[in-house]
Write an enzyme that holds these catalytic residues in place. Structure first.
Site, mmCIF file in Angstrom:
data_model
loop_
_atom_site.group_PDB
_atom_site.id
_atom_site.type_symbol
_atom_site.label_atom_id
_atom_site.label_comp_id
_atom_site.label_asym_id
_atom_site.label_seq_id
_atom_site.Cartn_x
_atom_site.Cartn_y
_atom_site.Cartn_z
ATOM 1 N N ARG A 1 1.029 -1.253 -0.065
ATOM 2 C CA ARG A 1 -0.009 0.152 0.144
ATOM 3 C C ARG A 1 0.918 1.334 -0.105
ATOM 4 O O ARG A 1 1.667 1.506 1.059
ATOM 5 C CB ARG A 1 -0.864 0.034 1.244
ATOM 6 C CG ARG A 1 -1.607 1.085 1.298
ATOM 7 C CD ARG A 1 -2.898 1.211 2.276
ATOM 8 N NE ARG A 1 -3.818 0.399 1.930
ATOM 9 C CZ ARG A 1 -5.103 0.466 2.331
ATOM 10 N NH1 ARG A 1 -5.571 1.127 3.357
ATOM 11 N NH2 ARG A 1 -6.180 0.201 1.772
ATOM 12 N N ASP B 1 -17.301 7.513 -1.976
ATOM 13 C CA ASP B 1 -15.732 7.168 -1.360
ATOM 14 C C ASP B 1 -15.537 8.445 -0.412
ATOM 15 O O ASP B 1 -16.202 9.501 -1.033
ATOM 16 C CB ASP B 1 -14.681 6.620 -2.229
ATOM 17 C CG ASP B 1 -13.507 6.302 -1.283
ATOM 18 O OD1 ASP B 1 -13.525 6.197 -0.106
ATOM 19 O OD2 ASP B 1 -12.350 6.354 -1.867
ATOM 20 N N GLN C 1 -10.056 -3.781 -4.114
ATOM 21 C CA GLN C 1 -11.392 -3.520 -3.925
ATOM 22 C C GLN C 1 -12.275 -3.347 -4.499
ATOM 23 O O GLN C 1 -13.536 -4.102 -4.516
ATOM 24 C CB GLN C 1 -11.191 -2.034 -3.423
ATOM 25 C CG GLN C 1 -12.472 -1.166 -2.886
ATOM 26 C CD GLN C 1 -12.929 -1.635 -1.521
ATOM 27 O OE1 GLN C 1 -12.238 -1.531 -0.664
ATOM 28 N NE2 GLN C 1 -14.222 -2.027 -1.534
ATOM 29 N N CYS D 1 -16.376 1.921 -0.259
ATOM 30 C CA CYS D 1 -15.191 1.003 0.295
ATOM 31 C C CYS D 1 -15.086 1.154 1.631
ATOM 32 O O CYS D 1 -14.263 -0.071 2.260
ATOM 33 C CB CYS D 1 -14.136 1.299 -0.571
ATOM 34 S SG CYS D 1 -13.617 3.175 -0.526
ATOM 35 N N ARG E 1 -13.741 -8.637 0.653
ATOM 36 C CA ARG E 1 -12.401 -8.291 0.216
ATOM 37 C C ARG E 1 -11.595 -9.604 0.817
ATOM 38 O O ARG E 1 -10.857 -9.974 -0.145
ATOM 39 C CB ARG E 1 -11.945 -7.116 1.491
ATOM 40 C CG ARG E 1 -12.396 -5.572 0.856
ATOM 41 C CD ARG E 1 -11.695 -5.100 -0.188
ATOM 42 N NE ARG E 1 -10.265 -5.391 -0.324
ATOM 43 C CZ ARG E 1 -9.698 -4.186 0.405
ATOM 44 N NH1 ARG E 1 -10.083 -3.301 0.856
ATOM 45 N NH2 ARG E 1 -8.021 -4.423 0.352
ATOM 46 N N HIS F 1 -7.015 1.049 -6.583
ATOM 47 C CA HIS F 1 -7.200 0.062 -5.450
ATOM 48 C C HIS F 1 -7.785 -1.150 -5.980
ATOM 49 O O HIS F 1 -9.106 -1.571 -5.880
ATOM 50 C CB HIS F 1 -8.339 0.767 -4.509
ATOM 51 C CG HIS F 1 -8.110 0.315 -3.123
ATOM 52 N ND1 HIS F 1 -7.349 -0.889 -2.900
ATOM 53 C CD2 HIS F 1 -8.834 0.318 -1.966
ATOM 54 C CE1 HIS F 1 -7.577 -1.398 -1.468
ATOM 55 N NE2 HIS F 1 -8.550 -0.446 -1.102
HETATM 56 N N1 CP Z 1 -11.328 -0.263 1.876
HETATM 57 C C1 CP Z 1 -10.033 -0.302 2.414
HETATM 58 O O1 CP Z 1 -9.024 -0.534 1.797
HETATM 59 O O2 CP Z 1 -10.171 0.076 3.831
HETATM 60 P P1 CP Z 1 -8.697 0.137 4.562
HETATM 61 O O3 CP Z 1 -8.109 1.367 4.232
HETATM 62 O O4 CP Z 1 -9.101 -0.066 6.160
HETATM 63 O O5 CP Z 1 -7.760 -0.902 4.389
HETATM 64 N N1 NVA Z 2 -9.883 6.498 -1.622
HETATM 65 C C1 NVA Z 2 -9.403 6.288 -0.267
HETATM 66 C C2 NVA Z 2 -9.634 4.757 -0.107
HETATM 67 C C3 NVA Z 2 -9.337 4.210 1.279
HETATM 68 C C4 NVA Z 2 -9.599 2.732 1.345
HETATM 69 C C5 NVA Z 2 -7.732 6.802 0.165
HETATM 70 O O1 NVA Z 2 -7.104 6.282 -0.733
HETATM 71 O O2 NVA Z 2 -7.630 7.178 1.067
#
Ligand code: CP
Ligand code: NVA
Length: 313
Positions: A111, A232, A141, A271, A299, A138
């Site tokens: 990540r 989101d 997701q 998400c 997920r 992502h």
């Molecule tokens: N939806 C998602 O990726 O959640 P987190 O940021 O908690 O991993």
């Molecule tokens: N768009 C959000 C998604 C988190 C799961 C971010 O990048 O923070």
């Protein structure tokens, strides 16, 4: 677990962008995810003897826990590595990082702030690299999301999804997944806040090949006639929280009125994490139309199906 691996072409591959998966591959991941959800025992041993490192530059609840529990269920070892105080490439080059890691681990889940760092990691690591969220995409997701939509509708045939709000990483992967699978998608965002141009072009060409509609609008009334309304956060991790920018999103909040306009049976998707009262109000996220916790559960099933196929023996 050779019986689980229905798509040998996925073995050993990276997943940086959802666009790297064909409709057939995405469907086979969803099919296997449904099977693992129904019959968790069938996945036992799929990752036996495998160690997978999880490099996280950003916070996480769902991604971290679903991968850690999921890898454990498949008989593998997950190693969480907190990169939040030191981004990839800071202590040593990403190339050296990758070339060390591949000597010990069988896969890398990352990540990151920069999608480019992820690409560099994948370029130099000779083991599969999975995008657990970057500034651009992502993909894990999106697999869980199309799985959830398919589960709720029974099929994706003729499905139409509407994404409203900030056209961010989550939106990008959804656009690409829907376009690949022939699911119609409408993205609604304030003027000047459209999706990334390269992602749009890629999704448009996939949608046209699949015969699906891909529309971008600035009008919240265009939610009408969709099977699901997805939103989101307006402020993704690492993005600007400038109050002037956020004000432009106010008309794009998901309220009961907006859901009513979408259609009587429209699902609500997110998400998570949600900023309740900003992009969505409690009456919607807590309503029977909301499938947000199903998405979160899926997920793990979706990722387990993906991992079982990437690490097919
Ligand atoms: N939806 C998602 O990726 O959640 P987190 O940021 O908690 O991993
Ligand atoms: N768009 C959000 C998604 C988190 C799961 C971010 O990048 O923070």
């Amino acid at each position: 677990m050779t019986t689980l691996n229905q798509t040998p072409s996925l073995a050993g591959r990276d997943l940086l962008s959802i666009a790297s998966l064909s409709a057939e591959e995405l469907t086979s991941i969803m099919d296997l995810a449904e099977r693992l959800k129904r019959d968790p025992i069938s996945g036992a041993g799929a990752l036996a003897g495998r160690s997978i490192i999880m490099l996280f530059e950003k916070a996480s609840l769902r991604t971290r826990v679903s991968f850690e529990v999921g890898i454990h269920r498949l008989g593998g070892q997950a190693i969480y590595f907190d990169q939040s105080r030191q981004r990839l490439g800071e202590r040593e080059s990403i190339k050296d990082y990758a070339r060390n890691l591949e000597r010990w681990v069988d896969g890398i889940i990352a990540r990151v702030f920069s999608h480019v760092a992820l690409e560099e990691l994948a370029e130099h690591a000779d083991v599969p690299v999975v995008n657990a969220l970057s500034d651009i995409e992502h993909p894990c997701q999106a697999i869980a999301d199309v799985l959830t939509l398919r589960e709720r509708r029974g099929s994706l045939d003729g499905a139409r999804l509407c994404y409203i709000g900030d056209p961010n990483n989550v939106c990008h992967s959804l656009m690409l997944a829907c376009a690949t699978l022939g699911v119609g998608i409408t993205v609604i965002a304030p003027p000047g806040e459209g999706p990334d141009g390269d992602i749009y072009d890629c999704a448009a060409s996939l949608a046209s090949a699949a015969g699906a509609a891909l529309d971008v609008s600035t009008n919240p009334r265009d939610v009408a006639g969709h099977d699901a309304v997805y939103t989101d956060t307006w402020t993704s991790m690492g993005a600007s929280s400038d109050p002037d920018r956020l004000r432009a999103f106010e008309p794009y909040r998901v309220t009961p009125e907006l859901m009513a306009r979408a259609g009587r049976d429209a699902l609500f998707m997110h998400c998570l994490p949600a900023t309740r009262g900003a992009e969505v109000v409690d009456e919607v996220i807590d309503s029977p139309a909301s499938v947000v916790y199903d998405q979160a559960e899926n997920r793990m099933h979706a990722q387990n199906a993906l991992l079982a196929q990437l690490f097919a023996r």
